[in-house]
Design an enzyme around this catalytic site. Structure first.
Site, PDB file in Angstrom:
ATOM      1  N   ASN B 141      -9.325  -3.880  -9.265  1.00 23.25           N
ATOM      2  CA  ASN B 141      -7.862  -3.773  -9.193  1.00 23.25           C
ATOM      3  C   ASN B 141      -7.214  -3.538 -10.552  1.00 23.25           C
ATOM      4  O   ASN B 141      -6.059  -3.161 -10.621  1.00 23.25           O
ATOM      5  CB  ASN B 141      -7.239  -4.986  -8.497  1.00 23.25           C
ATOM      6  CG  ASN B 141      -7.595  -6.287  -9.172  1.00 23.25           C
ATOM      7  OD1 ASN B 141      -8.763  -6.536  -9.471  1.00 23.25           O
ATOM      8  ND2 ASN B 141      -6.608  -7.116  -9.436  1.00 23.25           N
ATOM      9  N   CYS B 326      -1.628 -11.104 -10.679  1.00 25.08           N
ATOM     10  CA  CYS B 326      -1.806 -12.433 -10.100  1.00 25.08           C
ATOM     11  C   CYS B 326      -1.224 -13.518 -10.992  1.00 25.08           C
ATOM     12  O   CYS B 326      -1.331 -13.473 -12.208  1.00 25.08           O
ATOM     13  CB  CYS B 326      -3.273 -12.720  -9.862  1.00 25.08           C
ATOM     14  SG  CYS B 326      -3.684 -12.239  -8.202  1.00 25.08           S
TER      15      CYS B 326
END
Lengths: 384, 384
Positions: B141, B326
């Protein structure tokens, strides 16, 4: 042909309030940013999310920081139960989410009286020195019986004090599954006396699969889902921004109108109940008459087959439940009706009629007429 | 003033496709019924839900019954990891959801090469007799590097055969987190060779907090959430009907257009990359140039501070990421960039630019000009 629908199953699902959908809409299409991203529009989304949590918490008298937003009441309940390792006290008439979460622990099921009421004395008797969690629902999802949470909270508090005095370090928490109730009765953490509370947007005209676990500051939670560390590390995964904003709007509206709605639904329910009992004197009303959710009516027609009734009523666009709508329940007799000692012949002829925002005076009046006609014909058929 | 937005962070979040919202809409307001309820309109909702699962599964070459719908990729990953008790092999550059789920087990982190590529040889070397799960992402990612899943699958298959021949009963599963990739590259369970796959609606213009875990028939899952027994007992809680229907529409659209979209995004990305590298010869491109998601560009400007860049770019309505979005990542250096051995000075000047449906030729061309201007000024400021 009559195309009107008679939805008497608000305890199973509620339609999304259009105002809730409107509030969610911008977060689907435009403010879609990941709330953990650093740039300004994402920071705005983060703020809107935190503000929504704050608003939800305020509705129940809590603080936004003490909420964990989850993907449903079942997850909230599991998060609470997974956070403790010791013995659990709960009741035998809880929702399957609580029963199954309790089954992962050493547990004691307290049994209700014949009205589906859990006494604080029975909870007290079940508490052991290694009990870490007491979990009693706010209102029973089949009978509508409202539990005496304040009294049970006092029992837990006394045990907590005893442990503190004895120098015992084992915690004991009082959790309540309040999936049913918000929007009809007062749901306030301090007034209920709970240490932890599960509330559910999907049952109060909010989005499905959005719920929260509120906990008091001293409650120590442990995650069941690990990852990016969202929700203070207690529930990882990108936040459900649109859902949480919808939850806030739904919760504020439900709580803000609870008083009037309770009165309105109570009157409709009482009228429906009276008509049915007058037409069918053998009908049995279950649950605590005076401690019941205002929109809730549990009624049994001894000798009839509730599953047949549901299909006969469905043909007239009347939608009602027998027992809980949970998948695990299918084809088995309700654990709640068994627990309150309802005779099988009575239990098998039980309908749960739950009123809500779709229940207008006209709608309920027409539904009552259909119910009386269909049940009457069925009684004739079976020769009761 | 220019009000156009330049969103270069599609890997962090994607806007909901309007067609997806349209497909979900009826299930919010009208077909809101609990899919476990017995009456006809609820049964229709159940059918629509099961059909949507079937459609999602078909997109990846699976069957609807082999999907568990969850509230996000993090939950899907945790469900897979919680289902095994033995040793886990995964990579050090997985998403935090995998890293943290792996941390609950005895585990080995395989390290990537300097392009962020995990070799099947390194996975093979890490497998132990007690290994029960190998979990390698489809595409990284941060870097966009696409992993050689087929080769890794073969390694797992060989070990499975060895155990069968040796009469060992311990299972070994190969799971892949395919949160990134669907809609840009081929994601098909048989062609990838995986035994389990996590896919994520929220990263493919579908609803947030909707994901699935697909597993092959022989994979034994164990629930992390207990209750009503939905999703074959593997994930209790009332089903997210609207979200799953939205997922189906999003997945079909993403997969159906993956070929054309990959070409389009690849050309845009290559053009953007070329302009940036030409303007800034010291720029470092990370990830596997030829095995990269087409819309993905990871570029570092040695000596610059990426966090500063993000705020300077934000002022020009250019939205980009540094490292993963995140929450756990905040304020720390990316574990991915550390794992591929990027020098701190290079890593700290890294931007992740991820293109997607909002990236038109005009939009990217304008974004490139802004990037060049802002980065150029910043280079001048720090005297590079």
């Amino acid at each position: 042909m009559n195309h009107e629908q008679y939805y008497l199953d608000h305890a199973a699902a509620t339609p999304l309030d259009e105002r809730v959908l409107e509030a969610m809409q911008p977060y689907f299409l435009h403010d879609f940013f990941n709330p953990s991203s650093p740039y300004a529009p994402a920071v705005k989304v983060r703020q809107a999310y935190e503000e929504a949590k704050q608003r939800i918490a305020q509705v129940i008298g809590g603080k936004g920081n003490d909420l964990v937003i989850t993907a449903g009441a079942t997850e909230s309940i599991n998060l609470m139960f997974a956070s403790i390792t010791g013995h659990v006290v709960t009741s035998s008439i809880e929702h399957h989410a609580v029963l199954e979460a309790a089954a992962q622990h050493d547990h004691t099921f307290v049994v209700p009286n014949e009205k589906g009421m859990i006494s604080s004395e029975s909870v007290k008797a079940a508490i052991r020195p290694d009990t870490e969690l007491v979990s009693i629902q706010l209102a029973n999802n089949e009978l509508g019986t409202i539990q005496p949470l304040r009294d049970i909270a006092e029992v837990v508090r006394v045990e907590r004090r005893r442990r503190a005095d004895a120098g015992e370090s084992r915690p004991i928490y009082f959790h309540s599954d309040a999936s049913q109730g918000l929007g009809q009765i007062d749901v306030h953490v301090a007034r209920l006396g709970v240490d932890a509370l599960t509330i559910n947007a999907g049952k109060m005209y909010g989005p499905k699969q959005v719920a929260a676990l509120w906990t008091d500051r001293f409650v120590r939670l442990a995650p069941i889902v690990y990852g990016g560390g969202q929700e203070r590390g207690l529930r990882s995964g990108t936040e459900n921004v649109a859902g949480t904003i919808g939850f806030a709007v739904a919760a504020e509206f439900a709580a803000g109108h609870a008083g009037g709605e309770a009165k309105r639904l109570g009157a409709l329910r009482d009228s429906l109940e009276k008509q049915l009992v007058t037409s069918f004197p053998t009908a049995v009303i279950s649950g605590a008459r005076k401690k019941r959710l205002p929109g809730h009516l549990h009624i049994s027609f001894p000798g009839l087959d509730a599953e047949r009734l549901i299909f006969l009523l469905e043909a007239q666009n009347v939608y009602v439940a027998t027992g809980s709508a949970c998948a695990a329940n299918k084809g088995t007799r309700s654990h709640v009706l068994t627990a309150i000692g309802l005779a099988p012949e009575v239990a098998d002829g039980s309908l749960r009629l739950t009123l809500g925002r779709l229940s207008t005076t006209k709608n309920i009046s027409a539904a009552a007429a259909i119910l009386i006609r269909v049940i009457g014909a069925e009684m004739e058929r079976v020769g009761r």
